[in-house]
Motif scaffolding. Structure first.
Motif, PDB file in Angstrom:
ATOM      1  N   ALA A  66       0.844  -1.183   0.000  1.00  0.00           N
ATOM      2  CA  ALA A  66       0.000   0.000   0.000  1.00  0.00           C
ATOM      3  C   ALA A  66       0.882   1.236   0.000  1.00  0.00           C
ATOM      4  O   ALA A  66       2.102   1.150   0.134  1.00  0.00           O
ATOM      5  N   SER A  67       0.261   2.403  -0.149  1.00  0.00           N
ATOM      6  CA  SER A  67       1.005   3.657  -0.256  1.00  0.00           C
ATOM      7  C   SER A  67       0.950   4.489   1.014  1.00  0.00           C
ATOM      8  O   SER A  67       1.550   5.561   1.068  1.00  0.00           O
ATOM      9  N   GLY A  68       0.229   4.041   2.012  1.00  0.00           N
ATOM     10  CA  GLY A  68       0.192   4.770   3.268  1.00  0.00           C
ATOM     11  C   GLY A  68      -0.893   5.832   3.318  1.00  0.00           C
ATOM     12  O   GLY A  68      -1.638   6.044   2.360  1.00  0.00           O
ATOM     13  N   PRO A  69      -1.003   6.532   4.442  1.00  0.00           N
ATOM     14  CA  PRO A  69      -2.016   7.584   4.585  1.00  0.00           C
ATOM     15  C   PRO A  69      -1.812   8.664   3.523  1.00  0.00           C
ATOM     16  O   PRO A  69      -0.699   8.887   3.042  1.00  0.00           O
ATOM     17  N   PHE A  70      -2.887   9.357   3.180  1.00  0.00           N
ATOM     18  CA  PHE A  70      -2.805  10.386   2.145  1.00  0.00           C
ATOM     19  C   PHE A  70      -3.434  11.679   2.645  1.00  0.00           C
ATOM     20  O   PHE A  70      -4.035  11.737   3.725  1.00  0.00           O
ATOM     21  N   GLY A  71      -3.296  12.724   1.832  1.00  0.00           N
ATOM     22  CA  GLY A  71      -3.852  14.018   2.198  1.00  0.00           C
ATOM     23  C   GLY A  71      -3.141  14.594   3.414  1.00  0.00           C
ATOM     24  O   GLY A  71      -1.917  14.460   3.572  1.00  0.00           O
ATOM     25  N   ASP A  72      -3.882  15.220   4.297  1.00  0.00           N
ATOM     26  CA  ASP A  72      -3.275  15.824   5.482  1.00  0.00           C
ATOM     27  C   ASP A  72      -2.698  14.792   6.439  1.00  0.00           C
ATOM     28  O   ASP A  72      -1.876  15.121   7.298  1.00  0.00           O
ATOM     29  N   HIS A  73      -3.113  13.524   6.299  1.00  0.00           N
ATOM     30  CA  HIS A  73      -2.584  12.471   7.158  1.00  0.00           C
ATOM     31  C   HIS A  73      -1.310  11.834   6.609  1.00  0.00           C
ATOM     32  O   HIS A  73      -0.687  11.021   7.305  1.00  0.00           O
ATOM     33  N   ALA A  74      -0.919  12.156   5.376  1.00  0.00           N
ATOM     34  CA  ALA A  74       0.344  11.649   4.839  1.00  0.00           C
ATOM     35  C   ALA A  74       1.480  12.126   5.741  1.00  0.00           C
ATOM     36  O   ALA A  74       1.427  13.208   6.320  1.00  0.00           O
ATOM     37  N   VAL A  75       2.531  11.304   5.851  1.00  0.00           N
ATOM     38  CA  VAL A  75       3.588  11.565   6.839  1.00  0.00           C
ATOM     39  C   VAL A  75       4.914  11.829   6.135  1.00  0.00           C
ATOM     40  O   VAL A  75       5.499  10.928   5.529  1.00  0.00           O
ATOM     41  N   ASP A  76       5.370  13.059   6.200  1.00  0.00           N
ATOM     42  CA  ASP A  76       6.680  13.424   5.668  1.00  0.00           C
ATOM     43  C   ASP A  76       7.765  12.795   6.535  1.00  0.00           C
ATOM     44  O   ASP A  76       7.627  12.712   7.756  1.00  0.00           O
ATOM     45  N   TRP A  77       8.852  12.361   5.905  1.00  0.00           N
ATOM     46  CA  TRP A  77       9.884  11.613   6.628  1.00  0.00           C
ATOM     47  C   TRP A  77      10.579  12.448   7.695  1.00  0.00           C
ATOM     48  O   TRP A  77      11.165  11.909   8.626  1.00  0.00           O
TER      49      TRP A  77
END
Length: 517
Positions: free
Chosen positions: A469-480
């Motif tokens: 999967a690609s992980g959470p998206f939008g505002d919930h996406a997590v920058d490293w």
């Protein structure tokens, strides 16, 4: 005429500003005097444990980095030294005085202090260091290195024994123990439990609330609460499939509020895990895939679905990219691993040894957007194995055709040995910036490894074989580096090189998430 505030109002404003709560730094990693303020050479890169590395002397020439010395005291090639002065080395900067991090527990509110009680012990420091440095996938760190970081072996011993033999008192470092319990199950096929254990999530949900003034879980340990919710659902989806029990219970999807009829597009859907995650978060979804075998797996799974989410799904069998010409293209699918597939171009591609070639219709990403989106989509995921930028350009042309651009878009950053590190990174960056200028201003660079690989006893590290999967998206996406905070696109792109070097060292890869201006 210029109006000035009365002196007493101005004084009151200044006093109020001093009283407003500010985000406090909970943990100080390493020795901050080793780096210039704002330097792009980040702690995660400079302190990542490298194979064959020894304390204080890191002069290893890594394969694939011509002229690049991983020796962090050297400044040869394209990558300068991590350290500011000749008197610094890895031990001084990454683990000064034997500690990976410092925190003043006595100055914390009691509930927060309790969460980190005992976490400064050497074993817990090492665990939390590996968690932060690898984004949660701790067996990405070479476990044979026995120098300045503690050896937690995820891969060489049997996984169950590995966890049982860690000499970590369970009543110490509650936040670390909760994370360890979750990762024990999620990262390994130890069991096919229906759900991940609930107690650690209850601890971490409370931790997220208590840590808000300090930036939340991510600022403290390098993994966010929304990531934990996401992998909880992903784990239950995967184990429902692998168990052969389609009615197994699922974890709840992360709560997101969308407007009625909000739409998401999964372009390059494979077996539809990302599309299903969008569905379970309340979106109407268009899933497009040129691989008929993968799409059929998705159809069969949705046919067994008893919830109403299947009615919100539209599947399209088509190859997609930057254009709709020619109308039919050759599509190659690996006979052994059906998720491996791509549009075949005889002029530049080498055929797979065991593969099936079929002719499939081709439609541009922009044409699909106009056909299936009424006005605007919330999110478009693009994962087209090398043609992501062409697809994005096709979508952006809709901005001049009466359609509003999607609020969020994600594309895959080219593999580190392919484009980023061979002198072509600026070409990729310039092409991207030229496409999105004035349309997408904010970005996040998001790790992908956590959602795609597991370790299986007897088989070592394996892919999730179509169940990634690609992980959470939008505002919930997590920058490293920033967690769920957005940053200007150019600032994020300046970190792609550093991220790509980490990708080379740790089986990692990244998606770039964009938010509309």
């Amino acid at each position: 005429m210029r109006h000035q505030l009365p002196w007493f109002l101005l004084l009151g404003t200044l006093l109020l500003a001093k009283r407003l709560p500010r985000r406090r730094q909970l943990i100080t990693w390493g020795n901050s005097s080793c780096w210039k303020d704002g330097d792009w050479r980040v702690y995660e890169l400079c302190c990542f444990p490298i194979p064959n590395t020894f304390a204080g002397q890191v002069e290893v020439e890594e394969e694939g980095f011509p002229g690049f010395s991983v020796g962090r005291r050297s400044s040869t090639g394209v990558f300068p030294s991590c350290w500011l002065g000749k008197n610094f080395n890895e031990s001084d900067c990454c683990r000064p005085k034997g500690s990976f991090f410092k925190m003043d527990v006595r100055s914390l509110p009691p509930p927060v202090a309790h969460l980190f009680n005992g976490c400064q012990a050497a074993s817990w420091q090492s665990f939390l260091f590996k968690l932060r440095i690898t984004g949660g996938v701790m067996w990405a760190v070479n476990a044979r290195i026995l120098n300045w970081f503690y050896d937690f072996d995820f891969g060489k011993r049997k996984a169950r024994q590995s966890f049982q033999h860690w000499s970590i008192p369970t009543r110490k470092c509650p936040i670390g123990y909760a994370l360890m319990r979750i990762l024990e199950h999620y990262l390994t096929f130890l069991t096919l439990d229906k759900l991940l254990p609930s107690e650690p999530f209850e601890v971490l949900e409370k931790a997220e609330a208590e840590l808000k003034p300090f930036g939340g879980l991510f600022a403290a340990v390098g993994i966010s609460w929304h990531q934990l919710q996401y992998i909880r659902l992903l784990y239950s989806l995967q184990n429902r499939h692998f168990s052969g029990e389609p009615q197994r219970p699922l974890a709840a999807a992360p709560a997101v509020e969308w407007h009625e009829g909000a739409t998401g597009l999964d372009l390059g859907a494979s077996q539809g895990v990302d599309a299903e995650m969008m569905l379970r978060q309340g979106l109407q979804v268009l899933a497009v895939e040129g691989n008929a075998v993968a799409l059929q797996y998705f159809r069969e799974r949705m046919a067994k679905e008893t919830s109403p989410i299947a009615s919100a799904l539209t599947m399209v069998h088509a190859a997609t990219g930057g254009c709709s010409v020619p109308a039919l293209v050759e599509f190659q699918v690996d006979d052994h691993h059906a998720e491996k597939s791509f549009i075949f171009d005889a002029r530049k591609d080498t055929p797979l040894v065991d593969a099936t070639m079929t002719r499939v219709p081709q439609k541009s990403c922009g044409a699909l957007y106009r056909q299936f989106v009424k006005h605007s989509a919330v999110y478009v995921k693009i994962d087209l194995e090398g043609t992501d930028l062409e697809c994005l350009g096709s979508l952006l042309r809709n901005g001049t055709s009466g359609w509003e651009l999607p609020r969020f878009v994600s594309i895959e950053v080219p593999p580190s040995g392919d484009v980023i590190l061979d002198g072509m990174s600026k070409r990729w960056e310039n092409e991207l910036l030229g496409s999105i200028s004035g349309s997408y201003c904010h970005a996040k660079l998001c790790r992908q490894h956590l959602y795609n690989l597991r370790w299986i006893p007897g088989l070592d590290l394996v892919s999730r074989y179509g169940w990634g999967a690609s992980g959470p998206f939008g505002d919930h996406a997590v920058d490293w580096r920033r967690g769920e905070s957005w940053a200007p696109v150019r600032q994020v792109l300046n970190e792609v090189l550093a991220a790509s070097i980490i990708a080379r060292m740790s089986h990692e890869w990244f998606d770039l998430h964009l938010r509309r201006c």
